[in-house]
Design a protein around this motif. Structure first.
Motif, PDB file in Angstrom:
ATOM      1  N   THR A 142      -6.381  -5.677  -5.237  1.00 46.08           N
ATOM      2  CA  THR A 142      -5.036  -5.190  -5.508  1.00 46.08           C
ATOM      3  C   THR A 142      -4.834  -4.890  -6.978  1.00 46.08           C
ATOM      4  O   THR A 142      -3.916  -4.181  -7.334  1.00 46.08           O
ATOM      5  CB  THR A 142      -3.967  -6.212  -5.066  1.00 46.08           C
ATOM      6  N   ARG A 165       0.870  -1.180   0.000  1.00 45.06           N
ATOM      7  CA  ARG A 165       0.000   0.000   0.000  1.00 45.06           C
ATOM      8  C   ARG A 165       0.904   1.225   0.000  1.00 45.06           C
ATOM      9  O   ARG A 165       1.817   1.326   0.814  1.00 45.06           O
ATOM     10  CB  ARG A 165      -0.877   0.018   1.254  1.00 45.06           C
ATOM     11  N   PRO A 178      -4.566   1.172  -5.889  1.00 45.00           N
ATOM     12  CA  PRO A 178      -4.879   1.335  -4.468  1.00 45.00           C
ATOM     13  C   PRO A 178      -5.068   2.806  -4.094  1.00 45.00           C
ATOM     14  O   PRO A 178      -5.801   3.124  -3.174  1.00 45.00           O
ATOM     15  CB  PRO A 178      -3.656   0.739  -3.754  1.00 45.00           C
ATOM     16  N   ARG A 192      -2.442   2.295   8.553  1.00 41.32           N
ATOM     17  CA  ARG A 192      -2.162   1.586   7.295  1.00 41.32           C
ATOM     18  C   ARG A 192      -1.349   0.327   7.549  1.00 41.32           C
ATOM     19  O   ARG A 192      -1.521  -0.688   6.897  1.00 41.32           O
ATOM     20  CB  ARG A 192      -1.380   2.451   6.319  1.00 41.32           C
TER      21      ARG A 192
END
Lengths: 229, 122
Positions: free
Chosen positions: A195, A20, A199, A130
């Protein structure tokens, strides 16, 4: 710890697995990625970057004896944490310096114990959220279903973060608070499909309960994360 | 020094016992070993008693061994006060798979309620 954890009936998530990429609230570009030898990074490189992070870690932010202090103790501890069966996710700067680390270590009873650490200068910037989401996404991908942790009762920022991602307090009698979370192993395919999308396009507003480490921070703020992308 | 060592058979409490006995050999402490019923322990009271007596026999240490019935924490505190012990020695907590230390219920109670010095052995 014994295996008699009480897990919520309903699974949390699904969680987006790493990698990410995002900017933290200070505008610093951060990548959350799994420590698995992918992305052109060797495990040895990541291990060294993690040693460096933990050597720099403020002893004040330690919790329940971890991370240990001193390079040799840190290396010994990481040897255990980075074992094959464990799941590890790091938050990195563009130069691959590691500023945050979250881990799931098998408990020998089919579950995983979770911990998360973020370097002092990078706390209160949305990285911890995150990182823990990335870790749970990685856990989901690896088929982990039962995750638990213990946290010091006074550590409200950390408890707020754990609650936000779906942990529920399961044992209120011990010195430390125990919290448990259930992952949905069937969410793997769903999130694997995620994915393939960009993102960065998933810029949903979310509340950041500021809790980047196990350790207490001076204050627990709650604000809307305004990533504008 | 009069030392009261509490053990319910958990690994950390057995380590505490070893440490207390090593110290007793070196410093001549008067040690009493209190075996308690720890519901979180994998070992039974009889099992612990056998272990403790073997250890004492091997080391040639003369220590009183007794079994405390009832709530372990409050019994340890009560006896330490009533019988004038100088110190209570207990296990310093179990280590989680991740290496986190978790203090046991007995340790927490004794630490907060004893009016003598408490040593948690690491």
């Amino acid at each position: 710890m014994t295996g008699d954890h009480i897990y919520p009936d309903d699974p949390a998530g699904p969680f987006e697995p790493p990698p990410r990429r995002f900017e933290d609230r200070e505008g610093r570009p951060i990548v959350v990625r799994e420590v698995d030898g992918s992305d052109g990074r060797s495990l040895a490189d990541d291990r060294e970057a993690l040693v460096e992070m933990y050597v720099a870690f403020d002893p004040e932010d330690r919790a329940q004896g971890i991370p240990p202090t001193g390079e040799s103790s840190i290396r010994e501890w990481l040897g255990h944490i980075l074992a094959d069966e464990a799941i590890n996710v790091v938050a990195c700067l563009p130069d691959d310096g590691v500023v945050g680390h979250a881990t799931l270590v098998p408990d020998g009873q089919g579950g995983y114990e979770l911990a998360i650490f973020v370097l002092g200068d990078y706390q209160n910037a949305g990285i911890g959220t995150r990182l823990i989401e990335g870790l749970l996404g990685a856990g989901q991908r690896h088929g982990a279903e039962h995750v638990w942790l213990t946290v010091e009762r006074w550590n409200n920022p950390a408890i707020a973060l754990y609650r936000k991602v779906g942990f529920e307090a399961s044992d209120t009698e011990n010195f430390e608070l125990e919290m448990c979370l259930r992952l949905d192993p069937d969410a793997q395919e769903e999130s694997a499909a995620d994915t393939s999308a960009d993102p960065d396009s998933k810029a949903e507003a979310e509340t950041e309960a500021e809790a980047e480490t196990e350790a207490a921070e001076s204050e627990s703020e709650s604000e809307s994360d305004s990533r504008s992308r | 020094m009069r030392t009261l060592v509490g053990t319910g058979g958990s690994d950390d409490s057995l380590l505490a016992l070893e440490t207390a006995l090593d110290r007793a050999e070196a410093a001549g402490d008067d040690v009493t070993i209190a075996i308690v019923e720890n519901p979180d322990s994998p070992r039974s009271v009889e099992e612990i008693r056998g272990r403790v007596e073997d250890r004492l026999a091997n080391a040639g240490i003369d220590a009183e061994v007794r079994v405390l019935e009832g709530d372990p924490g409050s019994r340890l505190v009560e006896i330490s006060e009533r019988e004038g012990f100088d110190r209570i020695v207990l296990g310093g907590g179990e280590t989680s798979p991740l290496g986190k230390i978790n203090i046991g219920r007995i340790g927490e109670f004794v630490l907060l309620n004893a009016d003598v010095t408490v040593t948690l052995v690491r």
